[in-house]
Design a protein around this motif. Structure first.
Motif, short mmCIF file in Angstrom:
data_model
loop_
_atom_site.label_atom_id
_atom_site.label_comp_id
_atom_site.label_asym_id
_atom_site.label_seq_id
_atom_site.Cartn_x
_atom_site.Cartn_y
_atom_site.Cartn_z
N ALA A 241 0.82 -1.21 0.00
CA ALA A 241 0.00 0.00 0.00
C ALA A 241 0.85 1.26 0.00
CB ALA A 241 -0.93 -0.01 1.20
N GLY A 242 1.92 1.27 0.79
CA GLY A 242 2.79 2.44 0.85
C GLY A 242 3.49 2.73 -0.45
N GLY A 251 7.34 13.94 6.59
CA GLY A 251 8.37 13.52 7.53
C GLY A 251 8.28 12.07 7.93
N ILE A 252 7.53 11.26 7.17
CA ILE A 252 7.31 9.86 7.55
C ILE A 252 7.70 8.96 6.38
CG2 ILE A 252 5.64 8.18 8.37
CD1 ILE A 252 3.89 10.60 9.19
N CYS A 253 8.54 7.98 6.63
CA CYS A 253 8.92 6.95 5.64
C CYS A 253 9.28 7.61 4.31
CB CYS A 253 7.80 5.92 5.47
SG CYS A 253 7.40 5.02 6.98
N GLY A 254 8.76 7.03 3.22
CA GLY A 254 9.05 7.55 1.90
C GLY A 254 7.79 8.16 1.28
N VAL A 255 7.70 8.05 -0.05
CA VAL A 255 6.58 8.62 -0.77
C VAL A 255 6.06 7.60 -1.78
CG1 VAL A 255 8.08 9.67 -2.52
CG2 VAL A 255 5.81 10.63 -2.12
N GLY A 256 4.76 7.58 -2.01
CA GLY A 256 4.17 6.66 -2.97
C GLY A 256 4.35 7.14 -4.40
N VAL A 257 4.29 6.20 -5.34
CA VAL A 257 4.37 6.55 -6.76
C VAL A 257 3.27 7.54 -7.12
CG1 VAL A 257 4.17 5.63 -9.10
CG2 VAL A 257 5.45 4.36 -7.38
N ALA A 258 2.06 7.28 -6.61
CA ALA A 258 0.91 8.17 -6.84
C ALA A 258 0.45 8.68 -5.48
CB ALA A 258 -0.20 7.42 -7.57
N VAL A 394 12.84 -2.38 -1.48
CA VAL A 394 11.98 -1.23 -1.69
C VAL A 394 11.66 -0.60 -0.34
CG1 VAL A 394 9.64 -0.58 -2.39
CG2 VAL A 394 11.03 -2.05 -3.87
N ALA A 395 11.92 0.68 -0.21
CA ALA A 395 11.63 1.40 1.03
C ALA A 395 10.16 1.82 1.02
CB ALA A 395 12.52 2.63 1.15
N THR A 396 9.43 1.42 2.07
CA THR A 396 7.99 1.67 2.09
C THR A 396 7.47 1.61 3.53
OG1 THR A 396 5.86 0.95 1.18
CG2 THR A 396 7.49 -0.77 1.63
N THR A 397 6.18 1.72 3.68
CA THR A 397 5.53 1.65 4.99
C THR A 397 5.51 0.23 5.52
OG1 THR A 397 3.43 1.49 3.81
CG2 THR A 397 4.07 3.66 4.62
N ASP A 398 5.42 0.10 6.85
CA ASP A 398 5.32 -1.20 7.48
C ASP A 398 4.30 -1.14 8.60
OD1 ASP A 398 5.89 -3.88 7.88
OD2 ASP A 398 8.05 -3.58 7.78
N LEU A 399 4.05 -2.26 9.21
CA LEU A 399 3.04 -2.34 10.26
C LEU A 399 3.31 -1.39 11.42
CD1 LEU A 399 2.40 -6.19 10.53
CD2 LEU A 399 0.82 -4.47 9.65
N TYR A 400 2.22 -1.00 12.09
CA TYR A 400 2.27 -0.27 13.36
C TYR A 400 3.05 1.04 13.25
CZ TYR A 400 1.23 -5.15 14.27
OH TYR A 400 0.71 -6.42 14.19
N GLY A 401 2.89 1.72 12.12
CA GLY A 401 3.53 3.02 11.96
C GLY A 401 5.00 2.97 11.65
N LYS A 402 5.53 1.81 11.35
CA LYS A 402 6.96 1.67 11.07
C LYS A 402 7.25 1.83 9.58
CE LYS A 402 7.76 0.37 15.39
NZ LYS A 402 8.56 1.18 16.32
#
Length: 652
Positions: A241-242, A251-258, A394-402
């Motif tokens: 999803a991320g 200021g959180i993780c990375g950015v999505g393609v869209a 691939v740098a992306t979102t993970d569970l529990y806000g990680k």
């Protein structure tokens, strides 16, 4: 809506629309191999007439069942019942439970659902690689043209902007900045992540979460939050999803393609066994609110499984591409598979379907990943992990806000493609499902992609389109697909031509190739005439003393040779073979189909093998009229210019 036969509509149209994929669904879409003999507590209940949900609830309760709702596309005649006391999986059908349902005068049939295995692709959960971040907001740029995202993980997202990080190839990326600079960021497009759930409370996702389009088909409620496990096994969907829609400059993780698009969570993988009903309802959930469905899973990637969607699931996909998005068609994006060179994604009926877009992956220096499967049905590629350090994924979102930097596999590739398609749909909201496929073919780039083992080379088909057996037509280019989408004119109606068949059995022996030919006029002069190819299916029944040593090649009248089945070293089957299996190729895209098609069958083995090619049917899909009429090529050397010139030369 793109019609096959212009005057057809309604149910009759849908029935005719279901070509080889569904006409042969009982055999071709069932697993070819040993049945696992598992039956679940779910039942497909078919009523004699259409009933509403309230009436179905009452009948289910009278017999000790729970009604989980109507099956997508069934018009209230088919329902999903679950028995309250039966175990989720058992080795034999429960005949008493089927009989008690069939005794009801309103019920026509009741079928206990077999259970089968579906696996997530590219999931390698390593808790130590997961990182937390302090959350802080940064000022959003008013004019973002040429400005990079400020998200802390963006410098690690080499698949968005490859500057040579970790030994990567500079500018080998999705070229998203070129799309963003056009003001295209995925607005008003929703992508459904069909997976093990989505952490919709994640601060990098929650503002782009579409709750109305989400559902949990594993627990039957509207909250597709992942089930907790100590090993973070259910992090897969959140990571995917991320990639599509993680927010920008927060200021959180990375950015999505869209990053301005929406995400829907469809939790459907998290149960011991999958059923046809869960898959079907997931594929057809909210088809007018969801634009794109992204799937990073499939049959077991063990190099010996031949499996695909069952009847209800296939019906749901076909209905989605023809009726979803108010007739424009839903886009189904599929990860091609992680079985490596020992597997072939044409043996995966999801990835090899003409109704889906199969996406393979490359690593950051242009090589294929070691787990990439190859097949002729792959349309294009995106990216998975780094070359020098395989833990750099691939740098992306993970569970529990990680956040994580280790997401990889073709699981990571499919959501990237979904994000690119979301950009295209914002640029042109009336693109059909076929328009997206044509745009993918015309704008994907060879760039620096290459086969690390030098097995598969870049080849040009009969109208000048360059393809590779591993990478399809190349790596997706977000800037190019957005630019072309803005001036795109929808392709002409699609037709399918049953071009011929050979029903006589022919022997296959080691050391000799079997050649068969079908000469066709591609239904010229009929209502289903095809002059410009899209997908080609070779529907084959064959057996062998060792199925894994069988190789199949299809050559078009314009000389393009597609390997539609490669050797699979782990496949020891000697009994089941292939039964009306629809092998598919995209390599002849844009070609003229009239003439002689050649099928070659051979064994790739030093040990004597024998087998039979029992039946071969050729089905051609495409348009009668030229697909790119009225489009102006952006450059004289673009793919569009090359194909248009080939078409003009053919007329002369």
């Amino acid at each position: 809506m793109q019609l096959i036969w212009g005057s057809l509509s309604g149910l009759w149209f849908l029935i005719l629309l279901i070509t080889v994929d569904e006409l042969l669904a009982e055999k071709a879409s069932s697993p070819v191999g040993k049945h696992d003999g598992v039956f679940t507590s779910s039942f497909l209940v078919r009523f004699r007439r259409s009933v509403d949900n309230k009436e179905a609830h009452k009948i289910a309760g009278e017999h000790g069942f729970e009604n989980l709702g109507p099956l997508v596309g069934s018009n209230g005649q088919e329902y999903h019942f679950k028995h309250r006391t039966l175990p989720h999986a058992r080795s034999r059908r429960s005949l008493p439970h089927m009989r008690v349902l069939k005794k009801n005068p309103m019920i026509h049939t009741a079928i206990q659902q077999p259970g089968f295995i579906r696996v997530k692709r590219g999931l390698r959960p390593v808790v130590s690689s997961i990182h937390g971040l302090p959350y802080s907001s940064t000022k959003t740029h008013v004019d973002r043209k040429g400005v990079e995202p400020s998200d802390p993980y963006f410098p690690l997202q080499w698949y968005l902007k490859n500057t040579g990080q970790n030994g990567g190839k500079i500018r080998l990326d999705l070229n998203v900045q070129a799309a963003w600079d056009q003001g295209i960021t995925g607005k008003n497009v929703t992508t459904a992540i069909m997976d093990d759930g989505v952490d919709y409370m994640h601060p990098d996702i929650k503002y782009n979460y579409n709750a109305e389009a989400s559902y949990d088909f594993s627990s039957n409620d509207p909250y597709p939050y992942p089930r907790y496990t100590d090993d973070w096994f259910n992090s897969h969907g959140t990571r995917c999803a991320g990639e599509v829609a993680a927010a920008r400059d927060n200021g959180i993780c990375g950015v999505g393609v869209a990053y301005d698009s929406k995400i829907a969570g469809i939790r459907m993988l998290d149960q011991p066994y999958m059923t046809d009903l869960i898959e079907a309802n997931s594929m057809g959930h909210e088809p007018h609110k969801i634009h794109i469905y992204s799937a990073s899973w499939g049959p077991t990637d063990d190099g010996k499984t031949v499996d695909g969607p069952r009847n209800a699931t296939m019906r749901a996909i076909v209905q989605g591409v023809n009726e979803g998005r108010n007739g424009l068609g839903n886009i189904y994006v599929w990860a091609s598979g992680d079985g490596g060179e020992e597997d072939d994604c044409n043996c995966d009926g999801y990835a090899a379907s003409m109704w889906t877009i199969s996406i393979n992956s490359a690593i950051n220096d242009g090589q294929n990943a070691h787990y990439d499967e190859s097949c002729s049905s792959t349309l294009a590629s995106t990216f998975s992990n780094g070359a020098k350090d395989p833990n750099t994924g691939v740098a992306t979102t993970d569970l529990y806000g990680k956040c994580t930097t280790t997401h990889s596999g073709t699981s990571a590739a499919a959501p990237e493609a979904a994000g690119v398609f979301a950009l295209a749909l914002e640029a042109n909201p009336i693109l059909t499902w076929r328009d997206i496929q044509h745009l993918t073919v015309l704008t994907s780039k060879r760039n620096s992609l290459f086969d690390a083992k030098n097995r598969f080379h870049w080849t040009m088909n009969g109208v000048g389109l360059e393809f590779n057996h591993l990478f399809g037509f190349g790596v997706l280019d977000a800037g190019s697909i957005v630019t072309l989408s803005k001036q795109w004119k929808s392709v002409p109606p699609r037709y399918h031509c049953e071009a011929g068949s050979i029903a006589d059995a022919h022997p296959i022996v080691t050391g000799h190739s079997l050649f068969l030919e079908i000469k066709t006029d591609s239904c010229k002069g009929s209502d289903t005439e095809v002059n410009y190819l899209e997908h080609v299916q070779a529907v084959i029944t064959a057996n062998a003393s060792r199925r894994g040593d069988l190789e199949l090649f299809l050559t078009s009248p314009m000389g393009t040779r597609s390997m539609i089945l490669s050797r699979r070293g782990n496949d020891d089957d000697y009994r089941d073979g292939f039964v009306k299996w629809p092998f598919m190729t995209t390599h002849t895209w844009g070609e003229y189909p009239q003439g002689t098609w050649k099928l070659e069958a051979r064994f790739n083995s030093h040990v004597p093998r024998e087998g039979w090619l029992i039946e071969w049917s050729l089905v051609l899909h495409g348009s009668k009229d030229p697909p790119y009429k009225g489009l102006a090529p952006i450059t004289p050397h673009s793919k569009l210019a090359i194909v248009k010139k080939a078409h003009e030369d053919k007329k002369m």
